[in-house]
Scaffold this motif. Sequence first.
Motif, PDB file in Angstrom:
ATOM      1  N   SER B 121       0.827  -1.199   0.000  1.00 14.40           N
ATOM      2  CA  SER B 121       0.000   0.000   0.000  1.00 14.40           C
ATOM      3  C   SER B 121       0.864   1.253   0.000  1.00 14.40           C
ATOM      4  N   LYS B 122       0.386   2.273  -0.699  1.00 13.82           N
ATOM      5  CA  LYS B 122       1.092   3.549  -0.720  1.00 13.82           C
ATOM      6  C   LYS B 122       0.633   4.453   0.418  1.00 13.82           C
ATOM      7  N   ASP B 123      -0.405   3.981   1.142  1.00 15.21           N
ATOM      8  CA  ASP B 123      -0.902   4.799   2.252  1.00 15.21           C
ATOM      9  C   ASP B 123       0.126   4.841   3.377  1.00 15.21           C
ATOM     10  N   GLU B 125      -0.113   4.637   6.573  1.00 19.48           N
ATOM     11  CA  GLU B 125      -0.908   4.319   7.755  1.00 19.48           C
ATOM     12  C   GLU B 125       0.005   4.219   8.970  1.00 19.48           C
ATOM     13  N   ASN B 128       3.612   2.251   7.956  1.00 19.24           N
ATOM     14  CA  ASN B 128       3.833   1.385   6.802  1.00 19.24           C
ATOM     15  C   ASN B 128       5.280   1.453   6.329  1.00 19.24           C
ATOM     16  N   ASP B 368     -17.012   3.431  -2.795  1.00 21.06           N
ATOM     17  CA  ASP B 368     -16.143   4.289  -3.598  1.00 21.06           C
ATOM     18  C   ASP B 368     -16.939   4.871  -4.775  1.00 21.06           C
ATOM     19  N   GLU B 376     -14.440  -4.608   2.070  1.00 20.61           N
ATOM     20  CA  GLU B 376     -13.040  -5.009   2.202  1.00 20.61           C
ATOM     21  C   GLU B 376     -13.009  -6.364   2.894  1.00 20.61           C
ATOM     22  N   LEU B 402      -8.677  -4.501  -0.425  1.00 22.90           N
ATOM     23  CA  LEU B 402      -9.122  -3.229   0.115  1.00 22.90           C
ATOM     24  C   LEU B 402      -9.982  -2.440  -0.874  1.00 22.90           C
ATOM     25  N   ASP B 404     -11.327  -0.350  -3.568  1.00 25.38           N
ATOM     26  CA  ASP B 404     -10.747   0.542  -4.578  1.00 25.38           C
ATOM     27  C   ASP B 404      -9.242   0.718  -4.396  1.00 25.38           C
ATOM     28  N   ARG B 405      -8.710   0.352  -3.238  1.00 28.50           N
ATOM     29  CA  ARG B 405      -7.253   0.483  -3.018  1.00 28.50           C
ATOM     30  C   ARG B 405      -6.500  -0.777  -3.433  1.00 28.50           C
ATOM     31  N   GLY B 406      -7.212  -1.729  -3.969  1.00 24.98           N
ATOM     32  CA  GLY B 406      -6.567  -2.918  -4.516  1.00 24.98           C
ATOM     33  C   GLY B 406      -6.207  -3.943  -3.452  1.00 24.98           C
ATOM     34  N   ASP B 408      -3.513  -5.999  -1.134  1.00 21.18           N
ATOM     35  CA  ASP B 408      -2.292  -5.640  -0.419  1.00 21.18           C
ATOM     36  C   ASP B 408      -1.739  -6.856   0.319  1.00 21.18           C
TER      37      ASP B 408
END
Lengths: 304, 427
Positions: B121-123, B125, B128, B368, B376, B402, B404-406, B408
């Motif tokens: 994930s690019k988030d 959080e 991460n 979304d 999710e 997740l 729309d976040r794909g 992970d």
Amino acid sequence: MFKRIVALCIVAVAAHGLAAAAPLNVAATTATFADLVKTIGGDYVEVSYIAPPKFNVHFIEPRPSDVMKVKKADAFAHAGLDLELWSAPLRDAAGNRRVMKGGAGDLDLSRGVALLEVPDRAVSRAEGDIHLFGNPHYWQNPANARIMAATIAQKLSELDAAHAADFAKKFATFQAKLDAKIAEWQAKLAPYKGQEVIGYHNEWPYLMQFLGLTMGQFLEPKPGIPPGPKQLGALTDYAKSDKVRGIVTSVYYSDKATKTLSKNTGLGFVTLSQNVGDVPAATDYFAMFDYNTEQLAGLFAGGK
Amino acid sequence: MRIFCALLIFSLIGAASTAFAADDAVSQQVKSLSDQINQLTNMMKDLKSVVENQSERIESLEKENATLKAQPPAPAAPPVAESPAPVAVPISAPTSSAAGRGGYTPDIGVVVDITGSMSESKDDEEGNDRISVRELELVIGHDIDPYARFDSTITLSDFEDVDIEEAYVTYWETPGGFQLRAGRMRPKIGKQSAVHRDQIETVDAPLVIQRYLGVEGLFRTGLEVSRLMPQFAKPLTQELTLGIMEGGIGEDGTLFGETRRHPSFYAHLKNFFDLADTTSLEVGGTYLLGSSDEDTYDVQALGADLTLGHFFTPVRKLKWQSEVYAQFRGDSATNDTPIGFYSLLDFRATKRWGFGARYDWVQLVNADEDTGDDFEQAYSVYATFFQSEFARIRLQYQLADLGDRGTDNRFFLQSTFVVGADKHKLQ
């Protein structure tokens, strides 16, 4: 009108009489303490306990039903010290002020007992799970049972003065039997006085003191730390010195390491009773010591 | 002249005899004095010995006195004819001395959670792709008086501000047999949200808890009463909890809105069955009522939890726990009745090792806008090494879908340890 008043008075007196006849409700942390309370309290007490006998009393997870036991209790019998660390949150959850620390029903059985291994310095958990106030397994010396029983008799008499004489009588009976059994148990192990055994956990110093035996080495490298290959190796070397006569463990410890050490050294091992009910033979306090002394005598008689 | 000489001789003889006589007396006196001195010397020696003995005795008694003063009062003589025989130990042997030691010092403990996380994930959080001190809990508590106790948990981390997670007073006995808590606390709802992070079996909270109640569960300021109900059947123990708390929700939670102006209400009924000494079943029900920041109470939620526990041996144990939450929303959320649940299986194999798995599935409150994804899910497996009673290391893998976040793939490595007192509430 007058008849009604008389009837009400009779009912009130009868209700009071029934209430007075209700047995004291005592919750104990262990089956051993429950047994001692029942022995002294007889029919005038109803006793329950929290820790299942086959479980290590250090690591109990009290249930809601245990909270209910403590909530309803007139007295809470416990080891004091830091044996049952779960007993403080348990009492908090029950919210019963009678049995809170210092309350009228707080029955701390360590009162007046001469403790062993009281740290004479600041301690650290780097030394393992050691006890701040001394070794808490003091009920394993029957001489301490005199003090514990006296404490119980005193507390029950405070809570139920009407039956103080009954508690005193039962205490005297208990003490007489204990004196006779102490002589019997010590005589049984007298031929082996001074001999050494290895323990799994350091929970037998009071029994060793009582029987004149020695236990200075443990499978746990430090209290609460499971044994590893290094400790087993060290104990194997130690046992070669021919000082040690056997290994002692409890029902709630895995016997894997004990059996390995036994195999490596040729030493026999016994599983002793730490609490009433943890082995089938330990049906009460006296039976627990009958069993333990029998097992130890057998261990020593068997030799290496 | 002769007469003079004779007189002189007599005088000399007389003087000599007198002198001799005086010498005898002196020597007798000297002898007497010597004897007296000897007697006095002996007496002095005796006295010295007595004084030394008495000094030793005084010193011994002082030590004894100090030892006795340091001990708690022994129980008074029991109400019996014969007092217990003394235990055969030296008088200076340490005796039970727990009473009073550190009596007024609060219970203070520190719970540290250091977590390393690797994620696709690019988030950004909670830490991460880095190692973080995710949480350092400073736990302080103590009895206030015979009627109440104070407990608090102050949390710090290396990426968030200091937060008071809990600070509440518990009144043990209020009218009706209720126990009352007031202050900032974790409400007694469900299972996972009601306990601290270090008490849950996994590195992260289940998705349904994170998305609905907050990343770390729910803790708000409020007032709560709870009571064990009278037992009408022996194996069943019930506890009823009712509470009111400030509006808002936990961090990133979506059940209620953000305003604190509209208080929220909750209720929980715990039903605990002692199936056997080694087996227990708990079934709980939860109700929540709050606001989505509208001026009406437009959000309700129902929850149910089930926990089955069994001990195979005093150490080896199995726990199966599941929770479900269903929302009933009257606001403009895209989903009026989102639902979510998790199911966890935890197995403590040995004193040192534990293993487990968890499945999460949760419908989002707002789908979304672009993709329409509205749920999710995640699969987690973990292994825990219990270093000691006070420290553990946990490795967890999670495959998360997740929306729309794909998808992970996440790995967590967590070290949790406790220093000092850690008096957690019973679960």
